[in-house]
Write an enzyme that holds these catalytic residues in place. Sequence first.
Site, PDB file in Angstrom:
ATOM      1  N   ASN A 114       5.663   3.126 -11.394  1.00 44.64           N
ATOM      2  CA  ASN A 114       4.776   3.160 -10.224  1.00 44.64           C
ATOM      3  C   ASN A 114       5.600   3.432  -8.974  1.00 44.64           C
ATOM      4  O   ASN A 114       6.766   3.028  -8.892  1.00 44.64           O
ATOM      5  CB  ASN A 114       4.088   1.797 -10.080  1.00 44.64           C
ATOM      6  N   HIS A 116       5.479   2.480  -5.005  1.00 47.68           N
ATOM      7  CA  HIS A 116       4.817   1.502  -4.149  1.00 47.68           C
ATOM      8  C   HIS A 116       5.321   1.665  -2.716  1.00 47.68           C
ATOM      9  O   HIS A 116       6.532   1.774  -2.490  1.00 47.68           O
ATOM     10  CB  HIS A 116       5.124   0.092  -4.673  1.00 47.68           C
ATOM     11  N   SER A 143       9.333   2.264  -2.946  1.00 43.50           N
ATOM     12  CA  SER A 143      10.101   1.864  -4.130  1.00 43.50           C
ATOM     13  C   SER A 143       9.441   2.427  -5.381  1.00 43.50           C
ATOM     14  O   SER A 143       8.209   2.457  -5.474  1.00 43.50           O
ATOM     15  CB  SER A 143      10.103   0.334  -4.285  1.00 43.50           C
ATOM     16  N   ASP A 152       3.592  -5.287  -8.953  1.00 40.36           N
ATOM     17  CA  ASP A 152       4.680  -4.750  -8.126  1.00 40.36           C
ATOM     18  C   ASP A 152       5.971  -5.565  -8.278  1.00 40.36           C
ATOM     19  O   ASP A 152       6.830  -5.551  -7.384  1.00 40.36           O
ATOM     20  CB  ASP A 152       4.263  -4.657  -6.645  1.00 40.36           C
TER      21      ASP A 152
HETATM   22  N1  NHR Z   1      -0.608  -3.297 -12.872  1.00 39.66           N
HETATM   23  C1  NHR Z   1       0.324  -4.174 -13.255  1.00 39.66           C
HETATM   24  N2  NHR Z   1       0.035  -4.955 -14.292  1.00 39.66           N
HETATM   25  N3  NHR Z   1       1.520  -4.290 -12.654  1.00 39.66           N
HETATM   26  C2  NHR Z   1       1.798  -3.505 -11.600  1.00 39.66           C
HETATM   27  O1  NHR Z   1       2.978  -3.621 -11.016  1.00 39.66           O
HETATM   28  C3  NHR Z   1       0.856  -2.565 -11.130  1.00 39.66           C
HETATM   29  C4  NHR Z   1      -0.362  -2.493 -11.816  1.00 39.66           C
HETATM   30  C5  NHR Z   1      -1.368  -1.594 -11.396  1.00 39.66           C
HETATM   31  C6  NHR Z   1      -1.157  -0.805 -10.286  1.00 39.66           C
HETATM   32  C7  NHR Z   1       0.166  -0.128  -8.299  1.00 39.66           C
HETATM   33  C8  NHR Z   1       0.126  -1.121  -7.111  1.00 39.66           C
HETATM   34  C9  NHR Z   1       0.775  -0.552  -5.858  1.00 39.66           C
HETATM   35  O2  NHR Z   1       1.676   0.273  -5.916  1.00 39.66           O
HETATM   36  C10 NHR Z   1       0.034  -0.898  -9.577  1.00 39.66           C
HETATM   37  C11 NHR Z   1       1.064  -1.758 -10.000  1.00 39.66           C
HETATM   38  C12 NHR Z   1      -3.600  -1.770  -6.939  1.00 39.66           C
HETATM   39  C13 NHR Z   1      -3.655  -3.029  -6.373  1.00 39.66           C
HETATM   40  C14 NHR Z   1      -4.977  -3.732  -6.154  1.00 39.66           C
HETATM   41  O3  NHR Z   1      -5.034  -4.774  -5.537  1.00 39.66           O
HETATM   42  C15 NHR Z   1      -2.463  -3.654  -6.064  1.00 39.66           C
HETATM   43  C16 NHR Z   1      -1.259  -3.013  -6.310  1.00 39.66           C
HETATM   44  C17 NHR Z   1      -1.203  -1.741  -6.878  1.00 39.66           C
HETATM   45  C18 NHR Z   1      -2.391  -1.120  -7.181  1.00 39.66           C
HETATM   46  N4  NHR Z   1      -6.092  -3.175  -6.690  1.00 39.66           N
HETATM   47  C19 NHR Z   1      -7.447  -3.721  -6.615  1.00 39.66           C
HETATM   48  C20 NHR Z   1      -7.908  -4.196  -8.006  1.00 39.66           C
HETATM   49  O4  NHR Z   1      -8.779  -5.102  -8.041  1.00 39.66           O
HETATM   50  C21 NHR Z   1      -8.447  -2.680  -6.171  1.00 39.66           C
HETATM   51  C22 NHR Z   1      -8.123  -2.134  -4.822  1.00 39.66           C
HETATM   52  C23 NHR Z   1      -8.925  -0.862  -4.530  1.00 39.66           C
HETATM   53  O5  NHR Z   1      -9.653  -0.346  -5.402  1.00 39.66           O
HETATM   54  O6  NHR Z   1      -8.776  -0.373  -3.395  1.00 39.66           O
HETATM   55  O7  NHR Z   1      -7.480  -3.653  -9.036  1.00 39.66           O
HETATM   56  O8  NHR Z   1       0.426  -1.004  -4.740  1.00 39.66           O
HETATM   57  C1  GAR Z   2       1.166   6.401  -1.624  1.00 42.91           C
HETATM   58  O1  GAR Z   2       1.689   5.955  -0.399  1.00 42.91           O
HETATM   59  C2  GAR Z   2       1.483   5.395  -2.706  1.00 42.91           C
HETATM   60  O2  GAR Z   2       2.743   4.809  -2.578  1.00 42.91           O
HETATM   61  C3  GAR Z   2       0.415   4.385  -2.455  1.00 42.91           C
HETATM   62  O3  GAR Z   2      -0.740   5.109  -2.120  1.00 42.91           O
HETATM   63  C4  GAR Z   2      -0.357   6.380  -1.600  1.00 42.91           C
HETATM   64  C5  GAR Z   2      -0.953   7.421  -2.497  1.00 42.91           C
HETATM   65  O4  GAR Z   2      -0.867   8.667  -1.917  1.00 42.91           O
HETATM   66  N1  GAR Z   2       0.180   3.619  -3.636  1.00 42.91           N
HETATM   67  C6  GAR Z   2      -0.402   2.469  -3.627  1.00 42.91           C
HETATM   68  O5  GAR Z   2      -0.703   1.883  -2.605  1.00 42.91           O
HETATM   69  C7  GAR Z   2      -0.684   1.942  -5.000  1.00 42.91           C
HETATM   70  N2  GAR Z   2      -1.425   0.762  -4.892  1.00 42.91           N
HETATM   71  P1  GAR Z   2      -1.161   9.980  -2.772  1.00 42.91           P
HETATM   72  O6  GAR Z   2      -2.500   9.757  -3.501  1.00 42.91           O
HETATM   73  O7  GAR Z   2      -1.284  11.060  -1.743  1.00 42.91           O
HETATM   74  O8  GAR Z   2      -0.036  10.188  -3.719  1.00 42.91           O
END
Ligand code: NHR
Ligand code: GAR
Length: 218
Positions: A114, A116, A143, A152
């Site tokens: 991923n 982040h 990252s 994360d």
């Molecule tokens: N899943 C696991 N198990 N571990 C990780 O490290 C993950 C993952 C799924 C996605 C990306 C992450 C980011 O880069 C990622 C890492 C979504 C949320 C979140 O709160 C948080 C972090 C990340 C992605 N999602 C809400 C949910 O209920 C929905 C938010 C929305 O739809 O806007 O899934 O930040």
């Molecule tokens: C990027 O900044 C990525 O790091 C972040 O969303 C943006 C996606 O942009 N990811 C997250 O926040 C995951 N939860 P993109 O769709 O243009 O690649």
Amino acid sequence: MSISESIPKQCSIVVLISGSGSNLQALIDHAEHGGYAIRAVISNKADAYGLTRAAEANIPTSVLSHREFLSREAFDTELATLIDQFEPDLVVLAGFMRILSASFVNHYAGRLINIHPSLLPKFPGTNTHQRALDEGEELHGASVHFVTEELDGGPVIARRSVSIEAGDSAESLAAKVLEQEHQLYPMVVSWFANGELRMADGRAIHSSKTLPDTVHAG
Ligand code: NHR
Ligand code: GAR
């Protein structure tokens, strides 16, 4: 040695998105040079602009809406079935916004990454740019990490940092960070494709660098 043994098989990847897909675009643009091939792009949102980017690059796309499933686990099971049809070596989250269940993450252990938008371990979760401003940070960034059950919290592979300047807003900061993401993500994917990167004992390991590799972009 037969011909098939002497030519390394190209690394196949599947990219998961939810939105604009600018990181997907960077991965598409570097695929040939990076030694990997994007076999499919899957979105949980039907209106994700990244689907258009994939179609323009002749990459197969699928939409799997989490709204059509009663539970997170049911969605994740179907998502894994879809992904596995493409037999990827690596699954890449690129702006994918659904938290993934433990069974999904464990199924792809060591081959799920991923990007982040923060300098992990700072600011896991969402709204990272505003939180970095609110905390008065001098540095922010992006990252790439292996995905584990801990949100994360998996082993960090590489980071790019940018300076927070007086007058930065969440929007200006997001744009600066995104520019770095577009360089960072293809680099890390090509490390994996070239067999230089793996996860072992809960750590990210590169065959010739000490990880996490952290570069300050200015
Ligand atoms: N899943 C696991 N198990 N571990 C990780 O490290 C993950 C993952 C799924 C996605 C990306 C992450 C980011 O880069 C990622 C890492 C979504 C949320 C979140 O709160 C948080 C972090 C990340 C992605 N999602 C809400 C949910 O209920 C929905 C938010 C929305 O739809 O806007 O899934 O930040
Ligand atoms: C990027 O900044 C990525 O790091 C972040 O969303 C943006 C996606 O942009 N990811 C997250 O926040 C995951 N939860 P993109 O769709 O243009 O690649």
